[in-house]
Structure formats: C-alpha cells, structure tokens
Scaffold this motif. Structure first.
Motif, short mmCIF file in Angstrom:
data_model
loop_
_atom_site.label_atom_id
_atom_site.label_comp_id
_atom_site.label_asym_id
_atom_site.label_seq_id
_atom_site.Cartn_x
_atom_site.Cartn_y
_atom_site.Cartn_z
N ALA A 117 -2.55 6.18 -0.51
CA ALA A 117 -1.68 5.63 -1.00
C ALA A 117 -1.31 4.20 -0.67
CB ALA A 117 -0.26 6.56 -0.77
N ILE A 118 -1.36 3.99 0.72
CA ILE A 118 -0.72 2.63 1.22
C ILE A 118 -1.77 1.92 2.02
CG2 ILE A 118 1.47 3.56 1.43
CD1 ILE A 118 1.00 3.59 4.57
N GLY A 119 -3.12 2.41 2.25
CA GLY A 119 -4.31 1.92 2.75
C GLY A 119 -4.51 0.36 2.02
N PRO A 120 -4.70 0.44 0.77
CA PRO A 120 -5.00 -0.80 0.06
C PRO A 120 -3.74 -1.87 0.07
CG PRO A 120 -5.72 0.96 -1.53
CD PRO A 120 -4.70 1.58 -0.20
N ILE A 121 -2.50 -1.19 0.24
CA ILE A 121 -1.42 -2.23 0.18
C ILE A 121 -1.59 -3.02 1.82
CG2 ILE A 121 1.01 -2.17 0.37
CD1 ILE A 121 1.22 0.09 -1.52
N LEU A 122 -1.65 -2.08 2.72
CA LEU A 122 -2.02 -2.52 3.97
C LEU A 122 -2.95 -3.88 4.02
CD1 LEU A 122 -1.73 0.25 6.57
CD2 LEU A 122 0.14 -1.57 5.96
N SER A 123 -4.23 -3.80 3.42
CA SER A 123 -5.23 -4.67 3.08
C SER A 123 -4.90 -5.78 2.67
CB SER A 123 -6.54 -4.13 2.52
OG SER A 123 -6.87 -2.86 3.54
N GLY A 124 -4.14 -5.56 1.36
CA GLY A 124 -3.59 -6.85 0.75
C GLY A 124 -2.41 -7.31 1.46
N LEU A 125 -1.46 -6.81 2.36
CA LEU A 125 -0.51 -7.64 2.98
C LEU A 125 -1.06 -8.39 4.01
CD1 LEU A 125 2.15 -4.85 3.40
CD2 LEU A 125 2.31 -6.82 1.87
N GLN A 126 -2.30 -7.88 4.56
CA GLN A 126 -3.18 -8.57 5.77
C GLN A 126 -3.39 -9.97 5.37
OE1 GLN A 126 -6.12 -6.16 7.94
NE2 GLN A 126 -6.61 -7.77 9.35
N SER A 127 -4.07 -10.02 3.87
CA SER A 127 -4.62 -10.96 3.48
C SER A 127 -3.70 -12.16 2.89
CB SER A 127 -5.41 -10.83 2.39
OG SER A 127 -4.89 -10.21 1.34
N LEU A 128 -2.00 -11.81 2.77
CA LEU A 128 -1.29 -12.56 2.18
C LEU A 128 -0.84 -13.48 3.34
CD1 LEU A 128 0.71 -12.86 -0.34
CD2 LEU A 128 2.33 -11.38 1.08
N PRO A 129 -0.80 -14.70 2.96
CA PRO A 129 -0.08 -15.84 3.97
C PRO A 129 1.08 -15.42 4.36
CG PRO A 129 -1.55 -16.88 2.26
CD PRO A 129 -1.12 -15.48 1.82
N SER A 130 1.23 -15.57 5.88
CA SER A 130 2.56 -15.14 6.15
C SER A 130 3.68 -16.09 5.62
CB SER A 130 2.75 -15.04 7.78
OG SER A 130 2.17 -16.26 8.29
N VAL A 131 3.25 -17.46 5.49
CA VAL A 131 4.36 -18.39 5.03
C VAL A 131 5.04 -17.98 3.69
CG1 VAL A 131 2.84 -19.61 3.85
CG2 VAL A 131 4.89 -20.83 4.65
N ALA A 132 4.18 -17.15 2.86
CA ALA A 132 4.99 -16.60 1.63
C ALA A 132 6.34 -15.69 2.03
CB ALA A 132 3.93 -15.79 1.10
N TRP A 133 6.44 -14.96 3.28
CA TRP A 133 7.49 -14.28 3.54
C TRP A 133 8.82 -15.18 3.98
CZ3 TRP A 133 7.40 -9.70 1.62
CH2 TRP A 133 6.13 -9.09 1.20
#
Length: 308
Positions: A140-156
C-alpha cells in the motif's frame, strides 16, 4: 590388498604413528592455526600514525582549496564582488564572532536540525518496521515512501507555511517530510537483507513478535538501518536549509539559511560564502562526531574492522 591398507594405517609396533593417525602435536597445531584465523590483532595506533593518516590529508586538502581560491582571486578571473577573497570571508566571520552572533546562528540551525532528525527517527523506525514486516502495508505505502524520498524537500515549504504559518512547527514539518521516508526505506532495505536462517533460529528459541524484532531483526538489519539514518540526517539538514532560506521571518530567529538569504538580499558575497562554509562545516562535523563512530562500532562488532 585391503588388509595391507588397513595394516599400514594402524600404529606400528614401535609406537610411531601411521599415515592415518593424528598425533597430539598435530591437533594442537591445527587448533592454534584456527585460533589465529579468528584472532583480531589489537594494538594501539601511535599518535604519529593517526596524525599522518587521518588528520594530515583533510588539512592538506583544505589548504590546497584555500591556495587555489586565493590564486583565482589574485588572477582576477572575475569581479571581486562575485568571488571574495578568503581574507574577506574571514573578516566577515570575525565580525560576527565579535558581535556574539556567530555561535547563536549556528546553534539555532543545529538545534532545529537535530530535534527534527530525532523526531524523524521516532516516526520513521516503526514505520519502516511496519512496511518491512507486513506485506499488505508494503504493497500500500511502499511505493509512496519511495516517491516521497525522491521528492525535493523544498516543495514542502510552501504548503507547510500555509498550513502551519511561519514558526518552528513549519520547520519541523518540512524536516519530517524530507527525512522520514529515507529512514523508513533504509530500515526496510536492512530488514530485507536479514538471512532467513536468523529468523528461523529466533523462532526456534522463542524470539517471536516484538522480542524477535528487538533481538533478531533490528540487530541483523543494523547496517542498512544506519545507512538510512545517515541519509535521513542529510535530508533533514537539506530540508531545514531550504525552509530557512525560503521562509525567512524575524519570529524564526536567525539561522544559517536566513543568514545565506540575507547575504543574497544585501549582495554580501563574503557573507554568502561564510554561510555556505558554515553549513558545510556542520554537515561534516555531525558525520565525524556521530555517524562515523557508529559505523566503526557496527563494523567492529561484526569483525569487519580491526580494533586499534
């Protein structure tokens, strides 16, 4: 023929050993050889050797960088307002030190970064264990964690400011969103590399459930978990710097990110270079003081590093 071979392997009447017999001396030598293979040579490294191998190389590298930097300034490869001299950066640091603000600025960012990282560890560790041990949760959330890891933190930063306002909670939210996925994924990777034999042996000894997780899974997954922690700290520090640069406010105090942004606003290149060097220095110091000793301890506990 068979009787001849058997007779030749038996002890001779004169008491000498045949070719198939092992004497006590042979067994003692074999045991000593095996002990020598397992033994770890422990010796104290001389101070001179430590200085030559661990202290001198980085010092030489820093000196070379400063020399090249000064030569570029003297060669006037660009305007001085674009590339300040090392002495100008030193004067900027000296002014802040005399004003009593240098350590305050560094501590503001370091305290935020460390507290945010500890919060990320507290959230990322159980999340990583849950993803690693429960197949449905991983799907359920494994792919989401991988996607969040690749998301630049400045976007948050922008949504965090809108949701929470210009305060420390916003800073910690950005740090958590940047660091938790890295820590959780590191632990998942470490758990995936635990040999199944360890888990079966633990179940045989009664280490199941939380006991098995604490005594079997976590110790065996420690190298991968430590790599995730190290990456999580890098994401925490980068996320904090991005938040401090974008979300500057007097209410937040003056951190390294705000110092860098103030230098840009005032066209103060010595201040900008000083901010960059301080950010780099903190990252290196945390790695040398915390993560490098932890890595050596893990390697030494597994017999992969000779004790000095």
């Amino acid at each position: 023929m068979a009787s001849t071979d058997i007779t030749s392997d038996r002890k001779r009447p004169d008491g000498a050993a045949g070719k198939g017999d092992a004497t006590p001396d042979d067994l003692a030598g074999l045991e000593a050889g095996l002990d020598a293979l397992d033994a770890v040579q422990i010796r104290r490294t001389p101070v001179r050797e430590v200085l030559l191998r661990k202290v001198l190389p980085p010092v030489v590298a820093v000196v070379l960088v400063l020399v090249v930097w000064e030569l570029l300034v003297r060669a006037q490869v660009t305007e001085t307002y674009k590339l300040p001299s090392p002495s100008a950066v030193w004067d900027s640091a000296r002014e802040m030190w005399l004003a009593g603000t240098l350590l305050e600025v560094v501590w503001t960012s370091v305290s935020r970064g460390l507290l945010g990282f500890l919060l990320a560890v507290a959230l990322g560790t159980p999340l990583g264990l849950l993803v690693a041990r429960v197949k449905l949760v991983r799907a359920a959330i494994g792919p989401i964690l991988s996607g969040l890891q690749s998301l630049p933190s400045v976007a948050w930063v922008a949504p965090a400011v809108i949701w929470l306002g210009l305060n420390d909670r916003m800073m910690f939210a950005v740090i958590l969103l940047g660091a938790v996925p890295s820590i959780a994924n590191g632990l998942v990777s470490g758990v995936d590399q635990v040999p199944p034999l360890f888990l079966r042996a633990g179940r045989t000894l009664g280490a199941t459930g939380l006991r098995g997780t604490w005594h079997i899974v976590l110790p065996a997954a420690l190298p991968g978990y430590l790599a995730g922690l190290k990456q999580g700290w890098a994401f925490s520090w980068r996320s904090l710097m991005a938040a401090e640069i974008i979300a500057s406010s007097p209410e937040l105090g003056l951190g390294l990110g705000q110092l860098l942004e103030n230098g840009r606003s005032n066209f103060d290149m010595p201040g900008i270079f000083l901010s960059i060097l301080l950010i780099l220095f903190v990252g290196i110091a945390i790695d040398l003081l915390i993560f490098s000793p932890l890595e050596r301890w893990v390697l030494r506990s597994r017999g992969l590093l000779v004790k000095n």
